[in-house]
Design a protein around this motif. Sequence first.
Motif, mmCIF file in Angstrom:
data_model
loop_
_atom_site.group_PDB
_atom_site.id
_atom_site.type_symbol
_atom_site.label_atom_id
_atom_site.label_comp_id
_atom_site.label_asym_id
_atom_site.label_seq_id
_atom_site.Cartn_x
_atom_site.Cartn_y
_atom_site.Cartn_z
ATOM 1 N N TYR A 152 0.872 -1.173 0.000
ATOM 2 C CA TYR A 152 0.000 0.000 0.000
ATOM 3 C C TYR A 152 0.910 1.225 0.000
ATOM 4 O O TYR A 152 1.605 1.498 0.981
ATOM 5 C CB TYR A 152 -0.912 -0.003 1.225
ATOM 6 N N SER B 149 -2.051 4.132 -4.012
ATOM 7 C CA SER B 149 -2.095 2.990 -4.929
ATOM 8 C C SER B 149 -1.771 1.695 -4.190
ATOM 9 O O SER B 149 -1.118 1.701 -3.151
ATOM 10 C CB SER B 149 -1.119 3.204 -6.097
ATOM 11 N N ASP C 106 -0.771 -3.308 -10.627
ATOM 12 C CA ASP C 106 -1.511 -2.238 -9.954
ATOM 13 C C ASP C 106 -2.948 -2.697 -9.796
ATOM 14 O O ASP C 106 -3.671 -2.907 -10.775
ATOM 15 C CB ASP C 106 -1.441 -0.960 -10.793
ATOM 16 N N THR D 108 -5.142 -1.032 -7.654
ATOM 17 C CA THR D 108 -5.805 0.073 -6.966
ATOM 18 C C THR D 108 -7.291 0.170 -7.326
ATOM 19 O O THR D 108 -8.142 0.315 -6.444
ATOM 20 C CB THR D 108 -5.104 1.407 -7.297
#
Length: 196
Positions: A135, A140, A151, A153
Amino acid sequence: MTNKEKYKQAFSAIHASDDFSLEVEKMERINKQHKFKTMIASVAACVMIVGSATAAYAADVGGIQRTIQLWIHGDQTETTIQFDGNGSYSMDYTDGEGNMKHQGGGGVVIAPDGTETPASEEELMEQLTAPDVEYEDDGSVWIYWFDQKVDITDKFEKGVCYVKLESDKEILYMTVKYQNGYATSPHRYLSPSEFN
């Protein structure tokens, strides 16, 4: 006259020379020097043996240490890792920015009957090669696994994300709870209720 008396009479005229007594003294000195040198050599051998044993013991005190290649944050990195034999490891490496980093960890294995044993070296290596969820400060969320940087996110729905990871050797199905752990399986996605 007895034989004893005859020998006394025959040898009474003979006297030992002074050179003979000097020779005896010289031999005694050489013998003492030899004994001293032997003693010094024995002490040196003992010191060497004890020193070697101490060095071997000191080298083994910290456990097994080796240099290996690990994937750290998607980069293959040379690390010096040391296993202490009691379920823990410590590791030193240089990160992608050239900074020296130290990392340590460990664990136990819980048997079905509830007994705990320290994690083995193989189990610790499995932990070190498992996917890692990071984190970042910018909000993100990334998964790092071998040479992959994923990724995730925007993939969370109701605080849960499902990701399929593939490498040359295996496929992992990964379930990530936002800031609350993750689980992997080679067969299926695990339900969030199955872990934590």
